[in-house]
Design a protein around this motif. Structure first.
Motif, mmCIF file in Angstrom:
data_model
loop_
_atom_site.group_PDB
_atom_site.id
_atom_site.type_symbol
_atom_site.label_atom_id
_atom_site.label_comp_id
_atom_site.label_asym_id
_atom_site.label_seq_id
_atom_site.Cartn_x
_atom_site.Cartn_y
_atom_site.Cartn_z
ATOM 1 N N LYS A 43 -13.297 -27.962 -6.692
ATOM 2 C CA LYS A 43 -12.663 -27.197 -7.764
ATOM 3 C C LYS A 43 -13.106 -25.736 -7.725
ATOM 4 C CE LYS A 43 -11.240 -28.608 -12.221
ATOM 5 N NZ LYS A 43 -11.535 -29.353 -13.436
ATOM 6 N N GLU A 44 -14.412 -25.520 -7.487
ATOM 7 C CA GLU A 44 -14.964 -24.170 -7.400
ATOM 8 C C GLU A 44 -14.324 -23.402 -6.243
ATOM 9 O OE1 GLU A 44 -19.180 -22.266 -6.123
ATOM 10 O OE2 GLU A 44 -19.259 -23.928 -7.557
ATOM 11 N N GLU A 45 -14.115 -24.076 -5.117
ATOM 12 C CA GLU A 45 -13.479 -23.433 -3.963
ATOM 13 C C GLU A 45 -12.060 -23.009 -4.302
ATOM 14 O OE1 GLU A 45 -13.884 -26.567 -1.175
ATOM 15 O OE2 GLU A 45 -15.882 -25.960 -0.528
ATOM 16 N N GLN A 46 -11.339 -23.843 -5.021
ATOM 17 C CA GLN A 46 -9.964 -23.510 -5.409
ATOM 18 C C GLN A 46 -9.943 -22.326 -6.368
ATOM 19 O OE1 GLN A 46 -8.526 -27.229 -6.913
ATOM 20 N NE2 GLN A 46 -7.886 -27.954 -4.887
ATOM 21 N N GLN A 47 -10.909 -22.269 -7.274
ATOM 22 C CA GLN A 47 -10.974 -21.148 -8.211
ATOM 23 C C GLN A 47 -11.243 -19.841 -7.493
ATOM 24 O OE1 GLN A 47 -13.969 -22.445 -10.991
ATOM 25 N NE2 GLN A 47 -12.488 -23.518 -12.285
ATOM 26 N N ARG A 48 -12.023 -19.895 -6.391
ATOM 27 C CA ARG A 48 -12.303 -18.690 -5.603
ATOM 28 C C ARG A 48 -11.123 -18.319 -4.706
ATOM 29 N NH1 ARG A 48 -17.591 -21.061 -3.903
ATOM 30 N NH2 ARG A 48 -16.487 -21.400 -1.965
ATOM 31 N N GLY A 49 -10.139 -19.196 -4.608
ATOM 32 C CA GLY A 49 -9.011 -18.926 -3.727
ATOM 33 C C GLY A 49 -9.262 -19.350 -2.295
ATOM 34 N N ASP A 50 -10.331 -20.136 -2.070
ATOM 35 C CA ASP A 50 -10.623 -20.643 -0.730
ATOM 36 C C ASP A 50 -9.695 -21.811 -0.407
ATOM 37 O OD1 ASP A 50 -12.676 -18.830 -0.622
ATOM 38 O OD2 ASP A 50 -14.259 -20.293 -0.984
ATOM 39 N N TYR A 51 -9.532 -22.075 0.861
ATOM 40 C CA TYR A 51 -8.727 -23.215 1.284
ATOM 41 C C TYR A 51 -9.311 -23.769 2.574
ATOM 42 C CZ TYR A 51 -6.659 -19.837 4.473
ATOM 43 O OH TYR A 51 -6.469 -18.886 5.441
ATOM 44 N N ASP A 52 -9.020 -25.018 2.840
ATOM 45 C CA ASP A 52 -9.466 -25.648 4.077
ATOM 46 C C ASP A 52 -8.704 -25.046 5.255
ATOM 47 O OD1 ASP A 52 -11.307 -27.376 2.942
ATOM 48 O OD2 ASP A 52 -9.826 -28.954 2.629
#
Length: 148
Positions: free
Chosen positions: A2-11
């Motif tokens: 969830k934190e990664e998505q909030q930062r705009g990160d993606y796999d």
């Protein structure tokens, strides 16, 4: 996650079972300012998501080799990939499952099985089942196999 998505990160990779992986490559337009994502699809015999259980990987990849070995055949499993991608974790789980299948019906009579596990690293080969050795600086090193 969830934190990664909030930062705009993606796999950088998306696994699409049963046999596709999509790589997402961030590039820049010719102006070197405008980013865009290129998607490359690769097909494999079988792919597994990160949530897969070890038993499913074993059933799909190694169980047939073990069954063949129990019938007198020879099996080889080769794993390769980027450092840190989980090869050792996966192979350890596969070895455990294989040992359960190999020794399930063992009757304790004469030796009937020979197993070898090696690691290929660059142009070197190491015996993973041999006892660890020391080189004076480090201990528990695996002996290097020399090919003639």
């Amino acid at each position: 996650e969830k934190e990664e998505q909030q930062r705009g990160d993606y796999d950088v990779a998306t696994v699409l079972p049963p046999n596709r992986v999509v790589m997402h490559n961030c590039l820049f337009q010719a102006d070197l300012k405008t980013p865009y994502v290129s998607h490359l699809t690769f097909n494999f015999d079988r792919v597994f998501p990160e949530t897969v259980e070890s038993s499913e990987v074993y059933a799909a990849s190694a169980a047939g080799l073990v069954a063949s070995a129990l019938d007198g055949g020879i099996g080889t499993m080769f794993m390769f990939g980027q450092t840190g991608s989980g090869k050792t974790h996966t192979m350890s789980a596969i070895q455990t499952c294989a040992a359960h299948d190999l020794f399930r019906d063992m009757d304790g009579v004469a030796p009937w099985l020979s197993v070898q596990a090696v690691e290929l690293r660059g142009n070197r080969c190491f015996d993973l089942l041999a006892p660890g050795v020391s080189d004076g600086r480090r201990s528990n090193l695996r002996p290097e196999l020399r090919l003639r």
